[in-house]
Design an enzyme around this catalytic site. Structure first.
Site, mmCIF file in Angstrom:
data_model
loop_
_atom_site.group_PDB
_atom_site.id
_atom_site.type_symbol
_atom_site.label_atom_id
_atom_site.label_comp_id
_atom_site.label_asym_id
_atom_site.label_seq_id
_atom_site.Cartn_x
_atom_site.Cartn_y
_atom_site.Cartn_z
ATOM 1 N N GLY A 128 -16.610 2.772 -8.051
ATOM 2 C CA GLY A 128 -15.533 1.789 -7.919
ATOM 3 C C GLY A 128 -14.148 2.417 -7.836
ATOM 4 C CD GLU A 151 -21.158 3.099 -6.524
ATOM 5 O OE1 GLU A 151 -21.294 4.161 -5.875
ATOM 6 O OE2 GLU A 151 -20.055 2.559 -6.718
HETATM 7 N N1 COA Z 1 -18.028 4.246 -17.322
HETATM 8 C C1 COA Z 1 -17.889 4.343 -18.647
HETATM 9 N N2 COA Z 1 -17.511 5.471 -19.272
HETATM 10 C C2 COA Z 1 -17.235 6.532 -18.498
HETATM 11 C C3 COA Z 1 -17.363 6.507 -17.102
HETATM 12 C C4 COA Z 1 -17.765 5.295 -16.502
HETATM 13 N N3 COA Z 1 -17.887 5.157 -15.184
HETATM 14 N N4 COA Z 1 -17.018 7.721 -16.609
HETATM 15 C C5 COA Z 1 -16.716 8.473 -17.663
HETATM 16 N N5 COA Z 1 -16.836 7.775 -18.804
HETATM 17 C C6 COA Z 1 -16.591 8.199 -20.177
HETATM 18 C C7 COA Z 1 -17.740 9.083 -20.692
HETATM 19 O O1 COA Z 1 -18.809 8.297 -21.155
HETATM 20 C C8 COA Z 1 -17.027 9.823 -21.795
HETATM 21 O O2 COA Z 1 -16.894 8.961 -22.905
HETATM 22 P P1 COA Z 1 -17.150 9.516 -24.415
HETATM 23 O O3 COA Z 1 -16.110 10.600 -24.580
HETATM 24 O O4 COA Z 1 -16.922 8.321 -25.274
HETATM 25 O O5 COA Z 1 -18.536 10.049 -24.413
HETATM 26 C C9 COA Z 1 -15.628 10.023 -21.237
HETATM 27 O O6 COA Z 1 -15.464 9.042 -20.217
HETATM 28 C C10 COA Z 1 -15.428 11.393 -20.615
HETATM 29 O O7 COA Z 1 -16.423 11.576 -19.616
HETATM 30 P P2 COA Z 1 -17.382 12.866 -19.564
HETATM 31 O O8 COA Z 1 -18.624 12.494 -18.818
HETATM 32 O O9 COA Z 1 -17.569 13.438 -20.929
HETATM 33 O O10 COA Z 1 -16.463 13.866 -18.708
HETATM 34 P P3 COA Z 1 -16.943 15.010 -17.702
HETATM 35 O O11 COA Z 1 -15.719 15.764 -17.361
HETATM 36 O O12 COA Z 1 -18.094 15.748 -18.260
HETATM 37 O O13 COA Z 1 -17.485 14.220 -16.403
HETATM 38 C C11 COA Z 1 -17.421 12.543 -14.685
HETATM 39 C C12 COA Z 1 -16.618 13.405 -15.664
HETATM 40 C C13 COA Z 1 -16.437 11.575 -14.044
HETATM 41 C C14 COA Z 1 -18.061 13.427 -13.598
HETATM 42 C C15 COA Z 1 -18.541 11.794 -15.444
HETATM 43 O O14 COA Z 1 -17.940 11.132 -16.542
HETATM 44 C C16 COA Z 1 -19.262 10.765 -14.626
HETATM 45 O O15 COA Z 1 -20.147 11.128 -13.845
HETATM 46 N N6 COA Z 1 -18.946 9.490 -14.814
HETATM 47 C C17 COA Z 1 -19.653 8.386 -14.172
HETATM 48 C C18 COA Z 1 -19.281 8.256 -12.720
HETATM 49 C C19 COA Z 1 -20.090 7.168 -12.043
HETATM 50 O O16 COA Z 1 -21.284 7.213 -11.919
HETATM 51 N N7 COA Z 1 -19.368 6.124 -11.597
HETATM 52 C C20 COA Z 1 -19.940 5.049 -10.853
HETATM 53 C C21 COA Z 1 -20.299 3.915 -11.736
HETATM 54 S S1 COA Z 1 -20.985 2.614 -10.774
#
Ligand code: COA
Length: 288
Positions: A128, A151
């Site tokens: 998103g 997604e």
């Molecule tokens: N929804 C909810 N929480 C999210 C999020 C999301 N889309 N993306 C990141 N966060 C949260 C993590 O759960 C984490 O929370 P916590 O500290 O309470 O555990 C915090 O943000 C930091 O993220 P983290 O994953 O630890 O950082 P990273 O640097 O290792 O990775 C990303 C960053 C963006 C690559 C990874 O967070 C990610 O893949 N996020 C999801 C992306 C995704 O699939 N989006 C599409 C959703 S439809």
């Protein structure tokens, strides 16, 4: 209030008959440019319901606010623009939530805003978040930006415009590559693919977006508005209709004071002063 004074707007705004205190999408205005910043850096600015509510409320405010000419959207911090829909909320989604499609409807409102929009992408723009940037007219990215639609890896599809706007922008092959493989693009790749049209270092991101905004503001406001509407319409319709609408719009523009000022300025070897004719229309013969 002087134009150059930066104002952070924390005022209450109406939302669905109630009021919302902006805490999660912040707005600051400078030189007729409103910058909206998604402010959940500890969650990578993931777009939960509150983010979408506040974004919607800002869109209502901005639409009604004549002092705003261009909108910039960015994320707080140096890691993420918006890392997608909030996956905690996603976990609870039922089929009817998919039909309600709040994120898609919000982004469609953004794409239909009457003012030009620029995404200043400062890190992860996933799911998103990528779709939020796609709903803007122009994308500026810092060199640590990452674009992707993960997604399908979550068993869903990018349904906030991703299957439509990405195809419009990149064409079917590259769009499907991103959608069905979940491929992430570095900022440099995104620039090469045409997903972003300005690539900067992190410090220059907002100044670059502001420069792009300023460039737009120097143009004829009616011409910019009509150009945006034609491009949006043509993307959905057929080219013949698009060509016809283009001719109609040009006919309207030929009768405006803006067109007169723009042409005269060129012939006089000076910069056009569109502000001096703002809102003036002269639907009379060009010979008058
Ligand atoms: N929804 C909810 N929480 C999210 C999020 C999301 N889309 N993306 C990141 N966060 C949260 C993590 O759960 C984490 O929370 P916590 O500290 O309470 O555990 C915090 O943000 C930091 O993220 P983290 O994953 O630890 O950082 P990273 O640097 O290792 O990775 C990303 C960053 C963006 C690559 C990874 O967070 C990610 O893949 N996020 C999801 C992306 C995704 O699939 N989006 C599409 C959703 S439809």
């Amino acid at each position: 209030m002087p134009d150059t004074l930066k104002v952070t707007i924390n005022a209450v705004s109406q939302l669905k008959g109630g009021y919302v205190d902006y805490t999660i999408v912040l707005r600051s205005d400078q030189d007729a440019v409103a910058t909206l910043t998604v402010n959940r850096p500890d969650k990578m600015n993931a777009a939960n319901r509150d983010v979408l509510d506040e974004l919607n409320a800002h869109l209502s405010d901005i639409e009604a606010d004549d002092s705003v000419e261009v909108v910039i959207i960015t994320g707080e911090g140096d890691k993420a623009f918006v890392a997608g829909a909030d996956i905690n909320e996603l976990a609870r989604r039922e089929p009817l939530d998919g039909l309600e499609a709040y994120m898609q409807r919000t982004y469609t409102r953004l794409a239909g805003l009457s003012k030009p929009t620029i995404a200043a992408v400062n890190g992860y723009a996933l799911g998103g978040g990528c779709e939020l940037s796609l709903a803007c007219d122009i994308r500026v990215a810092s060199d640590n930006a990452v674009f992707g639609l993960p997604e399908t890896g979550l068993g869903i599809i990018p349904a906030a415009g991703g299957t439509q706007r990405l195809v419009e922008l990149l064409g079917r092959g590259p769009a499907l590559d991103m959608i069905i493989t979940g491929r992430r693009l570095s900022a440099e790749e995104a620039h090469r693919w045409g997903l972003v049209t300005y690539l900067t270092d992190a410090e220059a991101l907002i100044p670059t977006a502001a420069k792009v905004a300023e460039r737009i503001r120097r143009k004829g406001i009616t011409a910019v508005a009509l150009a945006r509407q034609i491009v949006a319409h043509t993307a959905k319709g057929d080219t013949d209709s698009g060509m016809f609408i283009e001719r109609l719009a040009q006919a309207v523009l030929y009768a405006t004071a803006e067109k007169q000022e723009g042409v005269e300025a060129f012939l006089d070897k000076r910069h056009p002063d569109f502000a001096s004719v703002k809102g003036q229309h002269r639907f009379t013969s060009a010979n008058n």
